[in-house]
Design a protein around this motif. Structure first.
Motif, PDB file in Angstrom:
ATOM      1  N   ILE A 154      15.869 -61.389 -41.320  1.00 47.59           N
ATOM      2  CA  ILE A 154      16.876 -60.383 -40.944  1.00 47.59           C
ATOM      3  C   ILE A 154      17.687 -60.891 -39.752  1.00 47.59           C
ATOM      4  O   ILE A 154      17.221 -61.792 -39.022  1.00 47.59           O
ATOM      5  CB  ILE A 154      16.168 -59.024 -40.660  1.00 47.59           C
ATOM      6  N   GLY A 155      18.876 -60.332 -39.539  1.00 47.49           N
ATOM      7  CA  GLY A 155      19.719 -60.743 -38.395  1.00 47.49           C
ATOM      8  C   GLY A 155      20.061 -62.216 -38.491  1.00 47.49           C
ATOM      9  O   GLY A 155      20.504 -62.704 -39.523  1.00 47.49           O
ATOM     10  N   GLY A 156      19.810 -62.943 -37.409  1.00 52.26           N
ATOM     11  CA  GLY A 156      20.111 -64.375 -37.393  1.00 52.26           C
ATOM     12  C   GLY A 156      19.283 -65.169 -38.386  1.00 52.26           C
ATOM     13  O   GLY A 156      19.656 -66.276 -38.768  1.00 52.26           O
ATOM     14  N   SER A 157      18.184 -64.622 -38.815  1.00 45.42           N
ATOM     15  CA  SER A 157      17.347 -65.313 -39.807  1.00 45.42           C
ATOM     16  C   SER A 157      17.785 -64.964 -41.227  1.00 45.42           C
ATOM     17  O   SER A 157      17.025 -65.144 -42.184  1.00 45.42           O
ATOM     18  CB  SER A 157      15.875 -64.940 -39.589  1.00 45.42           C
ATOM     19  N   LYS A 213      12.018 -66.179 -36.387  1.00 44.89           N
ATOM     20  CA  LYS A 213      11.810 -66.972 -35.174  1.00 44.89           C
ATOM     21  C   LYS A 213      10.506 -66.532 -34.494  1.00 44.89           C
ATOM     22  O   LYS A 213       9.671 -67.347 -34.153  1.00 44.89           O
ATOM     23  CB  LYS A 213      13.017 -66.781 -34.240  1.00 44.89           C
ATOM     24  N   THR A 214      10.354 -65.230 -34.331  1.00 40.65           N
ATOM     25  CA  THR A 214       9.193 -64.709 -33.594  1.00 40.65           C
ATOM     26  C   THR A 214       7.967 -64.478 -34.479  1.00 40.65           C
ATOM     27  O   THR A 214       6.847 -64.460 -34.013  1.00 40.65           O
ATOM     28  CB  THR A 214       9.558 -63.352 -32.979  1.00 40.65           C
ATOM     29  N   PHE A 215       8.199 -64.282 -35.769  1.00 40.13           N
ATOM     30  CA  PHE A 215       7.165 -63.886 -36.734  1.00 40.13           C
ATOM     31  C   PHE A 215       6.528 -62.547 -36.352  1.00 40.13           C
ATOM     32  O   PHE A 215       5.370 -62.268 -36.662  1.00 40.13           O
ATOM     33  CB  PHE A 215       6.083 -64.967 -36.911  1.00 40.13           C
ATOM     34  N   THR A 217       8.977 -59.648 -36.232  1.00 39.03           N
ATOM     35  CA  THR A 217      10.000 -58.637 -36.540  1.00 39.03           C
ATOM     36  C   THR A 217       9.484 -57.703 -37.636  1.00 39.03           C
ATOM     37  O   THR A 217       9.098 -58.147 -38.726  1.00 39.03           O
ATOM     38  CB  THR A 217      11.309 -59.338 -36.961  1.00 39.03           C
ATOM     39  N   GLY A 273      18.402 -67.007 -32.111  1.00 41.67           N
ATOM     40  CA  GLY A 273      18.293 -66.563 -33.509  1.00 41.67           C
ATOM     41  C   GLY A 273      19.636 -66.544 -34.219  1.00 41.67           C
ATOM     42  O   GLY A 273      19.771 -67.028 -35.346  1.00 41.67           O
ATOM     43  N   ARG A 274      20.665 -66.031 -33.541  1.00 41.88           N
ATOM     44  CA  ARG A 274      21.961 -65.907 -34.214  1.00 41.88           C
ATOM     45  C   ARG A 274      22.672 -67.241 -34.397  1.00 41.88           C
ATOM     46  O   ARG A 274      23.658 -67.331 -35.120  1.00 41.88           O
ATOM     47  CB  ARG A 274      22.845 -64.908 -33.469  1.00 41.88           C
ATOM     48  N   GLN A 356      27.608 -60.776 -36.082  1.00 40.87           N
ATOM     49  CA  GLN A 356      26.380 -60.911 -35.298  1.00 40.87           C
ATOM     50  C   GLN A 356      26.547 -61.952 -34.189  1.00 40.87           C
ATOM     51  O   GLN A 356      26.209 -61.701 -33.032  1.00 40.87           O
ATOM     52  CB  GLN A 356      25.175 -61.286 -36.172  1.00 40.87           C
ATOM     53  N   GLU A 360      26.563 -59.822 -30.843  1.00 34.37           N
ATOM     54  CA  GLU A 360      25.262 -59.883 -30.165  1.00 34.37           C
ATOM     55  C   GLU A 360      25.368 -60.727 -28.891  1.00 34.37           C
ATOM     56  O   GLU A 360      24.638 -60.508 -27.927  1.00 34.37           O
ATOM     57  CB  GLU A 360      24.192 -60.460 -31.116  1.00 34.37           C
TER      58      GLU A 360
HETATM   59  O1  LIG Z   1      14.002 -64.241 -36.468  1.00 33.86           O
HETATM   60  P1  LIG Z   1      13.354 -62.998 -35.949  1.00 33.86           P
HETATM   61  O2  LIG Z   1      12.441 -63.257 -34.786  1.00 33.86           O
HETATM   62  O3  LIG Z   1      12.623 -62.262 -37.071  1.00 33.86           O
HETATM   63  O4  LIG Z   1      14.473 -62.031 -35.396  1.00 33.86           O
HETATM   64  C1  LIG Z   1      15.459 -61.494 -36.235  1.00 33.86           C
HETATM   65  C2  LIG Z   1      16.675 -61.005 -35.497  1.00 33.86           C
HETATM   66  O5  LIG Z   1      16.392 -59.916 -34.647  1.00 33.86           O
HETATM   67  C3  LIG Z   1      17.159 -59.980 -33.453  1.00 33.86           C
HETATM   68  O6  LIG Z   1      16.334 -60.370 -32.416  1.00 33.86           O
HETATM   69  C4  LIG Z   1      17.833 -58.706 -33.027  1.00 33.86           C
HETATM   70  O7  LIG Z   1      17.904 -57.744 -33.967  1.00 33.86           O
HETATM   71  C5  LIG Z   1      18.172 -61.113 -33.758  1.00 33.86           C
HETATM   72  O8  LIG Z   1      18.677 -61.714 -32.644  1.00 33.86           O
HETATM   73  C6  LIG Z   1      17.351 -62.006 -34.596  1.00 33.86           C
HETATM   74  O9  LIG Z   1      18.125 -62.929 -35.263  1.00 33.86           O
END
Ligand SMILES: O=P(O)(O)OC[C@H]1O[C@](O)(CO)[C@@H](O)[C@@H]1O
Length: 459
Positions: A154-157, A213-215, A217, A273-274, A356, A360
């Motif tokens: 989602i988002g940048g991913s 990125k964080t695993f 979300t 991420g973005r 984004q 962002e």
């Molecule tokens: O890649 P992740 O850690 O799942 O985060 C997804 C997205 O959520 C955000 O942190 C904000 O919604 C974005 O910057 C990021 O790309």
């Protein structure tokens, strides 16, 4: 300027503020009749032509914007970014997405280490893995080749990879290399998105790529658990090892989730991420669909504009000019929105990606030191392919409010159609439609910049 001082306190800012009054007295029609001015507002690089003559600006405005850039130490900041300094001060990190597309022999340091070899280690792994999947030497739990990919993120991913995928879907070379394969993106936590994305897919022939990125979300992890269940209920829990891989900076959580770290593709905390489309976030799913050699061209294009941004004087530096014009429109002229209007269906997902990347990043009410800003920063981006948008929101732009527009034209269509005399059936017609729109707006009360480019990101 001291780092905690606000840019709005500088003389250069005050000069620009005073200049707004002069500009408000000029009409774009008169600005456009000045050939010398218009000629000075064309910049070309790598098959991209930027024409900003339709901006509500004179050469004097541009000069003042350069002076503002100098007061903000923009050149020094670019150098600091490319040298791996921790310019992300809130997280105390380097900002090095440019390293993701650097050539193999480049040297880019973060915390005293050249990161380029690490980048290429992952790119080589992606190449090897995507070739195994595409040539059928890596098979699923029942021995069948994996021809379909669902990328969860989602988002940048999600938005960058989706934009590039949409741009390539009708490119003749990419079409050929993707024959028989499907790439889908699952982003929304609404189960309707899950249902839509697995409809027509067989778990036996599907590879799931979990991109986070964080695993951590919530939406992505729920969707990942849902598809893990989809695979294991059809093929048994041991099938997960063959049918699920991950892209993340957090390999510990990847392993905890049940994905073998050998099947994980790393990236680094110095990638926002973005800005991660050039990391494994984008390069893995796109290489699975189109092959690494096609996607490598995208990396080379991005690297080329990185070098342009780093080394070109501001007068001919496309990203710098666009950034300064954006500040001029939003902060000084007070236009809060920007329409992004590509005249190509292949760029359909460009506006959501830029939405984004820009909103962002720039949608802040405080300075980097946390001081509340006494001015508006960052525009509200929206957009659609222009030939569709003109039948929906263009009315407001023509007859209602002032919205600066970025028109994006493409000289050579991926899929030209030639039917003599038919409107918009071939690319010349599309281009004249695009020029007609941009000029109609220019002679009205709207100010726009025109990016007329044969290719975007690609060489
Ligand atoms: O890649 P992740 O850690 O799942 O985060 C997804 C997205 O959520 C955000 O942190 C904000 O919604 C974005 O910057 C990021 O790309």
């Amino acid at each position: 300027m001291a780092s905690s001082a606000l840019i709005s306190d500088t003389q250069q800012w005050k000069d620009l503020k005073a200049h707004v009054e002069d500009i408000n007295k000029t009409h774009l029609r008169d600005l456009l009749s000045d050939d010398k001015r218009c000629q000075s507002m064309l910049v070309e690089f790598d098959d991209i032509l930027l024409d900003y003559s339709r901006q509500q600006a004179t050469p004097e405005t541009i000069q003042k914007l350069f002076e503002l850039a100098e007061a903000a130490s923009l050149k020094e900041k670019i150098i600091r970014m490319y040298s791996g300094e921790h310019i992300n001060s809130t997280e105390n990190r380097s900002v090095l997405h440019v390293a993701l597309r650097a050539s193999r022999d480049a040297v880019i340091q973060s915390d005293g280490q050249n990161v380029v070899p690490e980048v290429w280690k992952v790119l080589d792994k992606i190449q090897e893995f995507s070739e195994q999947i595409r040539n059928g030497s890596w098979v699923g739990a029942t021995g069948k080749a994996l021809k379909d990919v669902v990328a969860i993120g989602i988002g940048g991913s999600f938005l960058g990879p989706l934009f590039v995928h949409t741009a390539l879907q009708t490119d003749p070379e990419a079409v050929e290399s993707a024959r028989g394969r499907q790439l889908r993106f699952l982003a929304n936590v609404d189960p309707i998105d899950v249902a839509r994305n697995i409809t027509g897919l067989n778990p036996e022939t599907t590879l799931v790529v979990v991109v986070s990125k964080t695993f951590t979300t919530a939406e992505t992890m729920l969707n990942a658990r849902t598809l893990r269940e989809w695979i294991s209920s059809a093929l048994g829990p041991s099938a997960v090892a063959k049918h699920m891989v991950a892209v993340s900076t957090n390999l510990t959580l990847v392993e905890k989730f049940g994905i073998d770290p050998k099947n994980a593709f790393a990236f680094w905390d110095w990638v926002g991420g973005r800005y991660s489309v050039c990391s494994a976030v984008g390069i893995l799913p796109l290489s699975l669909q189109y092959g690494f050699s096609v996607i490598e061209k995208f990396l080379r294009g991005a690297s080329s504009i990185d070098q342009h941004f780093y080394s070109q004087p501001f007068e001919s530096n496309i990203p710098v000019l666009l950034g300064l014009l954006s500040i001029w429109n939003v902060t000084f002229l007070g236009y809060p929105a920007r329409a992004i209007l590509p005249y190509s269906q292949a760029l359909e997902k460009f506006a959501p990606h830029i939405q984004q990347v820009s909103m962002e990043s720039n949608g802040k009410g405080v300075s980097i030191d946390g001081v509340p800003l006494p001015f508006e920063a960052g525009e509200i981006d929206f957009g659609e392919p222009g030939t569709n948008g003109q039948h929906s929101f263009y009315q407001l732009i023509h007859q209602g409010r002032v919205i600066p527009c970025d028109f994006i034209g493409v000289v050579k269509s991926q899929q030209p159609v030639f039917l003599k005399g038919e409107v918009v059936s071939n690319h010349d017609e599309l281009m004249s439609n695009y020029f007609a729109q941009s000029d109609a707006l220019a002679y009205g009360k709207v100010h726009l910049s025109l990016h007329y480019s044969s290719k975007l990101y690609f060489r």
